[in-house]
Scaffold this motif. Structure first.
Motif, mmCIF file in Angstrom:
data_model
loop_
_atom_site.group_PDB
_atom_site.id
_atom_site.type_symbol
_atom_site.label_atom_id
_atom_site.label_comp_id
_atom_site.label_asym_id
_atom_site.label_seq_id
_atom_site.Cartn_x
_atom_site.Cartn_y
_atom_site.Cartn_z
ATOM 1 N N GLY A 177 1.048 -1.092 -0.279
ATOM 2 C CA GLY A 177 0.459 0.223 0.083
ATOM 3 C C GLY A 177 1.156 1.525 -0.247
ATOM 4 N N LYS B 215 2.171 6.047 -3.551
ATOM 5 C CA LYS B 215 2.336 5.816 -4.584
ATOM 6 C C LYS B 215 3.176 4.512 -5.760
ATOM 7 C CE LYS B 215 3.431 11.260 -5.434
ATOM 8 N NZ LYS B 215 4.192 11.792 -5.656
ATOM 9 N N THR C 137 7.261 4.845 -6.246
ATOM 10 C CA THR C 137 8.081 4.734 -5.243
ATOM 11 C C THR C 137 8.438 2.939 -5.238
ATOM 12 O OG1 THR C 137 6.906 4.532 -3.964
ATOM 13 C CG2 THR C 137 8.030 7.063 -4.257
ATOM 14 N N LYS C 138 7.172 1.791 -5.924
ATOM 15 C CA LYS C 138 7.344 0.929 -5.368
ATOM 16 C C LYS C 138 7.070 0.287 -6.838
ATOM 17 C CE LYS C 138 6.287 1.457 -0.178
ATOM 18 N NZ LYS C 138 4.912 1.511 0.292
ATOM 19 N N LEU D 138 -5.559 11.015 -5.391
ATOM 20 C CA LEU D 138 -4.141 11.160 -5.590
ATOM 21 C C LEU D 138 -4.144 9.515 -6.899
ATOM 22 C CD1 LEU D 138 -1.514 11.734 -5.115
ATOM 23 C CD2 LEU D 138 -1.608 9.772 -3.299
ATOM 24 N N ILE E 261 -10.427 8.561 -3.204
ATOM 25 C CA ILE E 261 -11.127 7.641 -2.477
ATOM 26 C C ILE E 261 -9.861 7.635 -1.414
ATOM 27 C CG2 ILE E 261 -10.037 5.061 -2.546
ATOM 28 C CD1 ILE E 261 -10.423 5.593 -5.666
ATOM 29 N N LEU E 262 -10.067 7.625 -0.262
ATOM 30 C CA LEU E 262 -9.123 8.224 0.770
ATOM 31 C C LEU E 262 -9.499 6.619 1.661
ATOM 32 C CD1 LEU E 262 -9.750 11.377 2.691
ATOM 33 C CD2 LEU E 262 -8.496 10.309 0.944
ATOM 34 N N GLY F 254 3.147 -0.748 3.626
ATOM 35 C CA GLY F 254 2.550 -0.007 3.354
ATOM 36 C C GLY F 254 0.964 0.473 3.584
ATOM 37 N N PRO F 255 0.334 1.731 4.260
ATOM 38 C CA PRO F 255 -1.062 1.231 4.786
ATOM 39 C C PRO F 255 -2.081 1.295 3.623
ATOM 40 C CG PRO F 255 0.034 3.640 4.170
ATOM 41 C CD PRO F 255 0.830 2.803 3.794
ATOM 42 N N GLY G 195 -5.016 3.430 3.255
ATOM 43 C CA GLY G 195 -5.368 4.213 2.752
ATOM 44 C C GLY G 195 -5.057 5.345 3.738
ATOM 45 N N ALA G 196 -5.715 6.502 3.986
ATOM 46 C CA ALA G 196 -4.774 8.024 4.567
ATOM 47 C C ALA G 196 -5.289 7.515 5.582
ATOM 48 C CB ALA G 196 -5.436 8.541 4.585
ATOM 49 N N PHE G 197 -4.632 6.359 6.456
ATOM 50 C CA PHE G 197 -4.299 5.717 8.209
ATOM 51 C C PHE G 197 -4.064 6.999 9.299
ATOM 52 C CE2 PHE G 197 -0.424 5.196 9.697
ATOM 53 C CZ PHE G 197 0.694 6.209 8.817
ATOM 54 N N ASP H 94 6.358 3.907 7.272
ATOM 55 C CA ASP H 94 4.925 3.718 8.070
ATOM 56 C C ASP H 94 3.741 2.959 8.261
ATOM 57 O OD1 ASP H 94 4.251 6.757 7.122
ATOM 58 O OD2 ASP H 94 4.948 6.938 5.273
HETATM 59 P P1 AMP Z 1 3.784 5.555 1.637
HETATM 60 O O1 AMP Z 1 5.437 6.113 2.542
HETATM 61 O O2 AMP Z 1 4.266 5.528 0.005
HETATM 62 O O3 AMP Z 1 4.026 3.434 2.188
HETATM 63 O O4 AMP Z 1 3.096 6.533 1.929
HETATM 64 C C1 AMP Z 1 1.780 6.087 2.838
HETATM 65 C C2 AMP Z 1 1.236 7.374 2.528
HETATM 66 O O5 AMP Z 1 0.054 6.940 1.867
HETATM 67 C C3 AMP Z 1 1.192 8.059 4.024
HETATM 68 O O6 AMP Z 1 0.944 8.658 4.364
HETATM 69 C C4 AMP Z 1 -0.720 7.596 3.532
HETATM 70 O O7 AMP Z 1 -2.079 8.615 4.561
HETATM 71 C C5 AMP Z 1 -0.982 7.491 1.964
HETATM 72 N N1 AMP Z 1 -1.719 7.547 1.502
HETATM 73 C C6 AMP Z 1 -2.563 5.848 1.780
HETATM 74 N N2 AMP Z 1 -3.619 5.924 0.839
HETATM 75 C C7 AMP Z 1 -3.647 7.172 0.411
HETATM 76 C C8 AMP Z 1 -5.107 7.900 -0.379
HETATM 77 N N3 AMP Z 1 -5.948 6.493 -0.897
HETATM 78 N N4 AMP Z 1 -5.548 8.803 -1.270
HETATM 79 C C9 AMP Z 1 -4.298 9.579 -0.222
HETATM 80 N N5 AMP Z 1 -3.007 9.599 0.594
HETATM 81 C C10 AMP Z 1 -3.210 7.929 0.496
#
Ligand code: AMP
Length: 394
Positions: A194, A197, A200-201, A237, A290-291, A315-316, A318-320, A353
Motif C-alpha cells: 500500500g 504512489k 516509489t514501489k 491521488l 478515494i481515501l 504500506g497502509p 488508506g490515509a491511515f 509508515d
Molecule cells: P508510503 O510512504 O508510500 O508507504 O505512503 C504512505 C502514505 O500514503 C500515508 O501517508 C498515507 O496517508 C498515504 N495514503 C494512503 N492511501 C491514500 C489515499 N487513498 N489517498 C491519499 N493518500 C493516501
C-alpha cells in the motif's frame, strides 16, 4: 543462508569490531527513542559474556565525510551506558592512534564506542584503505546493522572481506524473518503493498508478482491501477501517467499466476481531513477522492489472509493517519495479528509508515516479525542483494 551467527565464533580474548545502527533521534542532547540501542544489546552482551572485547562501529547523521561536532557519537554514550548498565569507553576516531590507545587498555568484557565512521570520506565510498585501518583494530567482524546493510560502506561491506565475519543477533533475526517470508515461505504467500504512489514501489511490485500467490494492492497506489482499468477515480491521488506500467504489472501477474486484489469498494470524501463526510461507492464521483478501501474490500482481504500461510506487508491501505480512513488498514492489520496469534499465519511487516500504522492498529505485537529497517527492508522485498549481507556470505 551463507552467513554465520555469533554461535560460530570464539570470542574469548578476542577483539570484536561490531557494526551497529545506533543512529537514534536526539533532542537537546538527549536520546528520545532508544529502540535501536536496546536492539543491539543481545549481541554486545553475548560477546562480552564470552570474554571478548566489544568495539562498536557506527554512523550518526550525515556529516558527509567531515568532522561535525553536532554529529559526534559521544552524545549517544550516556544512553548506551544506561541501556547496558555498564560504563562504555569512547575513542575520538574510528581508526588510528586514538582508537588503538582506547582499545589497547580494554579488558575482556569491556565495551568501547568509536567515533562516527562517516567523519571519514572513505566510509560512504566503501574505501579499502579505511576498511583496512578499521580491520587492523580487531580480530573478528560482527555486523548487527541490518538497517545499514543496503549500503556498501567501508564499515558494512569492505571490512567484512578482511576479517572472519558473522551476523549479530539482530541481523540474524531480520534475515531469518525475511527468509521465512520470501526466501522459502510456506505457501500460499500473500503480500500487501500500500502507500501513496506506484512510482516509489515499482521494483517492489515487479519482484513480488514473480514470488507471491496473492498481491493485495491498497492505498493511493491502488487508484493508479483502478484508473488503468477504466474505473473513475475523481480527484484521488493517482499517477495517470503510469497507467501503462500498471497494466504491464497486471499482465505480468497473469503470466506468473499471481492473483492481484484491488479494492472492490471505495471510501470517498470531498476533503482530506479528520472526520470528513464520507460514503462507500464503487466508482468515485468527479468531485471526490478515494481515501480508504470499503467493507467489501476489507472482507475480501480477510478471506485472502485466511487462506494464506505467510504474509508480507509494506504500506497502509488508506490515509491511515486520519480517522476514519484508517479503517481498512486497522481491520486488515488486526485480522492478520489474530491469525498469527492463533498459529495459522507467519506475518512479517516493515517500512516506516507500516510500522506506525500497525502500532496505531494495536496489531504490531502479534505479528511474527516487524522490521524496523526502512530502506534495507524495502530493498530486500524488492529482491535486491544487500551488500552488507552479501559480504558476510562469502
Ligand atoms: P508510503 O510512504 O508510500 O508507504 O505512503 C504512505 C502514505 O500514503 C500515508 O501517508 C498515507 O496517508 C498515504 N495514503 C494512503 N492511501 C491514500 C489515499 N487513498 N489517498 C491519499 N493518500 C493516501
Amino acid at each position: 543462508m551463507g552467513w554465520q551467527s555469533l554461535d560460530a565464533m570464539d570470542f574469548a580474548g578476542k577483539t570484536a569490531l561490531v557494526r551497529v545502527d545506533i543512529n537514534v533521534p536526539i533532542d537537546a542532547g538527549k536520546v528520545t527513542d532508544a529502540t535501536r540501542i536496546t536492539a543491539v544489546l543481545p549481541t554486545i552482551r553475548h560477546i562480552a559474556a564470552a570474554g571478548g572485547k566489544v568495539v562498536l562501529l557506527a554512523h550518526f547523521g550525515r556529516p558527509k565525510g567531515k568532522v561535525v561536532a553536532e554529529m559526534s557519537l559521544r552524545q549517544v554514550l550516556p544512553a548506551l551506558e544506561a541501556a547496558l548498565g555498564h560504563p562504555v569507553g569512547f575513542a575520538e576516531d574510528c581508526i588510528g592512534l586514538p582508537a588503538k590507545r582506547v582499545i589497547g587498555a580494554m579488558e575482556p568484557g569491556d565495551v568501547v564506542l568509536l567515533e562516527n565512521t562517516r567523519f571519514h570520506p572513505g566510509e560512504e565510498k566503501n574505501d579499502a584503505e579505511l576498511a583496512a585501518s578499521m580491520a587492523a583494530l580487531g580480530d573478528i567482524y560482527v555486523n548487527d546493522a541490518f538497517s545499514a546493510a543496503h549500503r556498501a560502506h567501508a564499515s558494512t561491506e569492505a571490512i567484512a572481506r578482511l576479517l572472519p565475519s558473522c551476523a549479530g543477533r539482530l541481523m540474524e533475526a531480520e534475515l531469518k524473518a525475511l527468509e521465512a517470508a520470501l526466501g522459502k515461505p510456506e505457501r500460499p504467500v500473500v503480500a500487501v503493498v500500500g502507500g501513496a504512489k506506484v512510482s516509489t514501489k515499482l521494483d517492489l511490485l515487479g519482484n513480488l508478482v514473480g514470488k507471491v500467490d496473492d498481491l493485495v494492492i491498497g492505498g493511493g497506489m491502488a487508484n493508479t491501477f483502478l484508473a488503468a482499468k477504466g474505473v473513475p477515480v475523481g480527484k484521488s491521488l493517482c499517477e495517470h501517467d503510469l497507467a501503462d506500467t500498471a497494466r504491464t504489472i497486471l499482465d505480468h501477474a497473469k503470466e506468473t499466476g499471481c492473483r492481484i486484489h484491488l479494492p472492490v469498494d471505495l471510501v470517498v470524501a470531498r476533503e482530506f481531513r479528520e472526520g470528513a463526510a464520507h460514503e462507500v461507492v464503487t466508482t468515485c464521483p468527479d468531485d471526490a477522492m478515494i481515501l480508504d478501501a470499503g467493507p467489501a474490500s476489507i472482507a475480501a482481504i480477510a478471506a485472502v489472509f485466511d487462506a494464506a500461510r505467510t504474509l508480507i506487508w509494506n504500506g497502509p491501505l488508506g490515509a491511515f493517519e486520519i480517522e476514519p480512513f484508517d479503517t481498512a488498514t486497522n481491520a486488515a492489520a488486526r485480522h492478520a495479528a489474530a491469525l498469527t496469534k492463533a498459529g495459522g499465519l507467519i506475518s512479517v511487516a516493515g517500512g516506516g509508515d507500516t510500522v506506525a500504522a500497525l502500532n496505531r492498529a494495536g496489531a504490531a505485537a502479534d505479528f511474527t516479525y516487524i522490521s524496523t529497517a526502512g530502506g534495507a527492508f524495502l530493498e530486500w522485498m524488492e529482491g535486491k542483494v544487500l551488500p552488507g549481507v552479501a559480504a558476510l556470505e562469502r
